[in-house]
Design an enzyme around this catalytic site. Structure first.
Site, short mmCIF file in Angstrom:
data_model
loop_
_atom_site.label_atom_id
_atom_site.label_comp_id
_atom_site.label_asym_id
_atom_site.label_seq_id
_atom_site.Cartn_x
_atom_site.Cartn_y
_atom_site.Cartn_z
CE1 TYR A 38 -1.31 -0.14 -0.12
CE2 TYR A 38 -2.60 -1.08 1.64
CZ TYR A 38 -1.43 -1.01 0.93
OH TYR A 38 -0.38 -1.82 1.27
CG ASP A 62 4.12 -4.87 4.32
OD1 ASP A 62 4.16 -5.88 5.03
OD2 ASP A 62 3.18 -4.62 3.55
CG ASP A 122 -0.89 -1.95 6.41
OD1 ASP A 122 -0.44 -2.93 7.03
OD2 ASP A 122 -0.83 -1.85 5.17
#
Lengths: 147, 147
Positions: A38, A62, A122
């Protein structure tokens, strides 16, 4: 976490694997591999590449508190903003636990002489097939630095 | 996060406050204060002190993938392991977004000459009254260091 600190290594996944039954999927290594992929795609990939990491019905929030993008089409649309942007991205810290991961990373967006850096944390949850089922990004304008 | 990077400062909470309507609660400052108080209590507080930060029906999953402690009685039981342990705790990174926070911290547990350090990333969600409604801690044995 105090009790567990006294007994480190209480990873049910590892235990099950040691006992010869079906190992828990995805493994911590698979999860770490996907997070690293990612990060490398946020640096150099396309929205099409990025969306391949996600389950069909995945959700992306996000930043947290903002719009929740539901499903691959919406997620591709969200990441399509990266397609023509020069950027760099590196993983700072990664924690894998159960079928989830939390990680801090540093994204630099480059526009000519101007550089903007953002450092989110994250969180991702993973399905049995290793695809990301949910991503939430914790950051605000306070975490954006003009370089 | 790419779109938002191009338009930093899109914090709906701040906008609403500026327009004179009811500000979003809890504010980012209140959330940050609670996280800092949590860290100071993990360092020097009791289970009774810690549980005061949580809502009545809060959940604690520490580590993620382990048992979920539901409600203040279960949460007090979980934190009671700290009561007679010498320890130090410091915040490393904090990200506040919406009604949630993600933060990395460093906990050192001291037993005589022996020191053990663990560096989780925790995520917390907060109710309108500022109490923690859910906590999840991302760490594994890989993040425990014998000093």
């Amino acid at each position: 976490m105090m009790r567990a600190v006294k007994r480190p290594g209480v990873k049910s996944g590892n235990k099950r694997a040691r006992h010869g039954s079906v190992p828990v999927m995805p493994s911590p290594e698979q999860i770490a591999d996907t997070v690293n992929r990612y990060i490398s795609l946020v640096a150099k990939g396309s929205a099409d590449d990025l969306v391949e990491l996600f389950a069909d019905d995945a959700t992306v929030e996000d930043p947290v508190g903002g719009k929740v993008h539901i499903g691959r089409q919406a997620i591709r649309g969200f990441y399509s903003a990266v397609d023509n942007v020069e950027r760099e991205c590196e993983l700072v810290t990664l924690r894998v636990a159960g079928h989830e991961a939390a990680f801090q990373f540093r994204l630099t967006v480059i526009a000519g002489d101007h550089r903007m850096m953002i450092e989110p944390i994250d969180v991702m949850a993973f399905g049995d097939d290793g695809k990301v089922t949910a991503m939430k990004a914790y950051w605000s304008a306070d975490n954006v630095t003009q370089l």
